[in-house]
Design a protein around this motif. Structure first.
Motif, PDB file in Angstrom:
ATOM      1  N   GLN A  13       0.830  -1.000  -0.143  1.00 44.98           N
ATOM      2  CA  GLN A  13       0.052  -0.032  -0.024  1.00 44.98           C
ATOM      3  C   GLN A  13       0.982   1.329  -0.126  1.00 44.98           C
ATOM      4  O   GLN A  13       1.818   1.481   0.559  1.00 44.98           O
ATOM      5  N   SER A  14       0.573   2.199  -0.894  1.00 40.80           N
ATOM      6  CA  SER A  14       1.205   3.295  -0.975  1.00 40.80           C
ATOM      7  C   SER A  14       0.375   4.506  -1.362  1.00 40.80           C
ATOM      8  O   SER A  14      -0.814   4.088  -1.977  1.00 40.80           O
ATOM      9  N   ARG A  15       0.501   5.602  -1.246  1.00 38.20           N
ATOM     10  CA  ARG A  15       0.068   6.824  -1.697  1.00 38.20           C
ATOM     11  C   ARG A  15       0.777   7.341  -2.888  1.00 38.20           C
ATOM     12  O   ARG A  15       1.804   7.825  -2.819  1.00 38.20           O
TER      13      ARG A  15
ATOM     14  N   VAL B  49       1.484  -2.707 -26.693  1.00 37.65           N
ATOM     15  CA  VAL B  49       0.379  -1.782 -26.272  1.00 37.65           C
ATOM     16  C   VAL B  49      -0.512  -2.357 -25.079  1.00 37.65           C
ATOM     17  O   VAL B  49      -1.183  -3.557 -25.363  1.00 37.65           O
ATOM     18  N   LEU B  50      -0.483  -1.713 -24.015  1.00 40.39           N
ATOM     19  CA  LEU B  50      -1.497  -2.151 -22.861  1.00 40.39           C
ATOM     20  C   LEU B  50      -2.741  -1.459 -23.096  1.00 40.39           C
ATOM     21  O   LEU B  50      -2.764  -0.218 -23.005  1.00 40.39           O
ATOM     22  N   GLU B  51      -3.689  -2.209 -23.003  1.00 41.99           N
ATOM     23  CA  GLU B  51      -5.167  -1.665 -23.111  1.00 41.99           C
ATOM     24  C   GLU B  51      -5.862  -1.466 -21.937  1.00 41.99           C
ATOM     25  O   GLU B  51      -5.649  -2.373 -20.791  1.00 41.99           O
ATOM     26  N   ASN B  52      -6.265  -0.301 -21.651  1.00 36.29           N
ATOM     27  CA  ASN B  52      -7.221   0.017 -20.318  1.00 36.29           C
ATOM     28  C   ASN B  52      -6.408  -0.223 -19.133  1.00 36.29           C
ATOM     29  O   ASN B  52      -6.608  -0.961 -18.143  1.00 36.29           O
ATOM     30  N   HIS B  53      -4.992   0.386 -19.197  1.00 38.63           N
ATOM     31  CA  HIS B  53      -4.038   0.326 -18.284  1.00 38.63           C
ATOM     32  C   HIS B  53      -3.768   1.801 -17.413  1.00 38.63           C
ATOM     33  O   HIS B  53      -4.314   2.615 -18.231  1.00 38.63           O
ATOM     34  N   ALA B  54      -3.136   1.769 -16.493  1.00 40.40           N
ATOM     35  CA  ALA B  54      -2.730   2.908 -15.646  1.00 40.40           C
ATOM     36  C   ALA B  54      -1.215   2.910 -15.393  1.00 40.40           C
ATOM     37  O   ALA B  54      -0.657   1.945 -15.062  1.00 40.40           O
ATOM     38  N   VAL B  55      -0.739   4.043 -15.170  1.00 42.91           N
ATOM     39  CA  VAL B  55       0.548   4.505 -14.752  1.00 42.91           C
ATOM     40  C   VAL B  55       0.303   5.417 -13.332  1.00 42.91           C
ATOM     41  O   VAL B  55      -0.176   6.211 -13.107  1.00 42.91           O
ATOM     42  N   ALA B  56       0.861   4.461 -12.342  1.00 39.05           N
ATOM     43  CA  ALA B  56       0.970   5.304 -10.769  1.00 39.05           C
ATOM     44  C   ALA B  56       2.566   5.990 -10.890  1.00 39.05           C
ATOM     45  O   ALA B  56       3.523   5.445 -10.969  1.00 39.05           O
TER      46      ALA B  56
ATOM     47  N   ALA C 245      -8.415   1.011  -6.959  1.00 39.00           N
ATOM     48  CA  ALA C 245      -8.362   0.778  -5.535  1.00 39.00           C
ATOM     49  C   ALA C 245      -7.274   1.597  -4.903  1.00 39.00           C
ATOM     50  O   ALA C 245      -6.926   1.560  -3.635  1.00 39.00           O
ATOM     51  N   LEU C 246      -6.094   2.044  -5.805  1.00 39.30           N
ATOM     52  CA  LEU C 246      -4.898   2.871  -5.061  1.00 39.30           C
ATOM     53  C   LEU C 246      -5.287   4.289  -4.347  1.00 39.30           C
ATOM     54  O   LEU C 246      -6.109   4.961  -5.169  1.00 39.30           O
ATOM     55  N   ASP C 247      -4.636   4.511  -3.548  1.00 36.30           N
ATOM     56  CA  ASP C 247      -4.603   5.969  -3.069  1.00 36.30           C
ATOM     57  C   ASP C 247      -3.923   6.842  -3.871  1.00 36.30           C
ATOM     58  O   ASP C 247      -2.748   6.674  -4.297  1.00 36.30           O
TER      59      ASP C 247
END
Length: 439
Positions: free
Chosen positions: A3-5, A24-31, A48-50
């Motif tokens: 867990q991290s913010r 190509v990554l579809e429907n992905h996110a970069v934190a 679900a991430l902060d």
């Protein structure tokens, strides 16, 4: 996952990683955390991430920022001043005289800021520059937030900036000392070209580069005339001469590299030399078509540059990437020689490799700095979107770049510059236009 913010979480319809051609990554996110890419994960899991900030980009391709491997940013103030000329006529009869009248610290600062505003709006996050008044260039880089490689030009003849080669070197190194420790500013040694720099100066540059661990940035084999004149004056082609002087090494970013034979391609590959391909400038000045396919095939890190706006006339890396792919095809009559994924790699990871920063940027990878751009593919001009890599190279325009980040800091959001004032840049450009026209 612990867990991290996170500072930011950016979710996109597509992520073009460039880590593997075609990935190509579809429907992905970069934190993003501490300016770096901390995680890449499915968008559903990222929910679900902060995070302090979230950005949803449902119609966008998220990809590494573009790396302009060869430019003269301050020359943006000379855009359109002298068009449709041969290179040496353009330089000696038009550009150098104008520079002699106007180039000072304020010219370089204002012109570089203008260029950086344009480049950011087109998705460029790194510029490998070469000009005079290097501290002004570095200050502009810090003001814009771009990753800036400041090339300290070195010539044998006097300009407003310096009197001889030793003076150029001394002033450049003194200016460099002012910015040591700046993470986004790196100084390089930039001997202009074999036809403007002596053997003795090239030797000094090689020694200094090794002592100070600096890159070397130089115009090489740009025109057929340059090559033939070298044979007349030195008894050998420019690359052979430079090899004898110790210039060929992984430190060297060679701009243009148009007129090469097969033996020279093998030579630069053997020595780890990188090449900055400038398709629009080479076409406009009728310099020729660089053998990009052969260079890539030999393992040379070929990146893409815009050159200066005085010889292009725009600093549009998406347009250059398209031209690089198309020019390679028509030059070889082989439509497979530089596919779209290879062209994107040239404009990103290859440029990073050439500059020695591929561990920091050039691809979307955990642990790298968050140098990212988003391209909105929802426009009519990019509908329907079957393949985002194809669209980025062949269909999208720089006006579709919506967001730009360097180390996670927003340089542009929703087409609005965040670090620079667009109105102020235009006003400065108009002021310089009036000064130049007044002669």
């Amino acid at each position: 996952m612990p867990q991290s913010r996170y500072e930011k979480i950016i979710s996109a319809r597509w992520i073009i990683t460039v880590e593997t051609d075609g990935e190509v990554l579809e429907n992905h996110a970069v934190a993003i955390k501490d300016g770096r890419i901390a995680a890449i994960l499915p968008a559903a899991d990222a929910a679900a991430l902060d995070a302090d900030e979230r950005l949803e980009l449902p119609d966008h391709a998220l990809m590494p920022g573009l790396i302009n491997l060869h430019g003269h940013s301050a020359m943006t103030l000379l855009r359109g001043l002298a068009d449709d000329k041969a290179l040496m006529d353009w330089l000696t009869n038009h550009i150098w005289p104008a520079e002699g009248k106007h180039v000072r610290d304020d010219f370089v600062f204002d012109g570089t800021l203008l260029a950086m505003g344009e480049m950011i709006r087109g998705g460029t996050t790194t510029i490998n520059d070469m000009y005079f008044y290097n501290a002004a260039m570095a200050r502009a880089g810090l003001a814009s937030g771009m990753r800036t490689f400041v090339g300290c030009s070195i010539l044998e003849f006097p300009t407003n900036y310096a009197s001889n080669a030793d003076d150029y070197i001394a002033k450049g190194m003194a200016e460099r000392s002012q910015f040591l420790g700046e993470d986004l500013v790196t100084f390089t040694l930039a001997p202009h070209a074999p036809y403007t720099v002596s053997d003795d100066t090239f030797r000094k540059v090689v020694t200094l580069a090794e002592q100070e661990d600096m890159l070397i940035h130089c115009h090489i084999h740009e025109t057929a005339e340059e090559v033939s004149n070298s044979v007349k004056e030195h008894g050998q082609r420019p690359l052979a001469r430079l090899q004898g002087l110790g210039m060929l090494s992984p430190r060297l970013v060679a701009a243009h590299m148009v007129h090469l034979n097969d033996a020279e391609i093998e030579l630069v590959a053997k020595h780890g030399v990188s090449a900055a391909h400038n398709p629009a400038s080479n076409m406009k000045l009728a310099s020729g078509i660089a053998p990009v396919g052969k260079l890539l095939g030999a393992g040379v890190a070929v990146g893409i540059g815009t050159d200066g706006a005085a010889s292009n006339n725009k600093l549009d890396m998406l347009a250059e990437t398209r031209l690089a792919a198309l020019l390679a095809k028509v030059g070889t009559l082989d439509p497979t020689i530089v596919p779209a994924a290879a062209a994107i790699r040239m404009a990103t990871l290859n440029g990073a490799r050439a500059l020695g920063i591929d561990g920091k940027t050039g691809s979307v990878k955990e642990g790298k700095d968050a140098d990212l751009i988003a391209i909105d593919l929802s426009a009519l001009e990019t509908a329907p979107a079957f393949d985002p890599i194809s669209h980025v190279v062949y269909a999208a325009g720089r006006e579709q770049v919506s967001h730009v980040w360097v180390k996670g800091r927003a340089l542009m959001a929703g087409r609005k510059l965040q670090t620079l004032d667009e109105g102020n840049l235009k006003a400065r450009a108009d002021d310089w236009r009036n000064r130049i026209l007044a002669k």
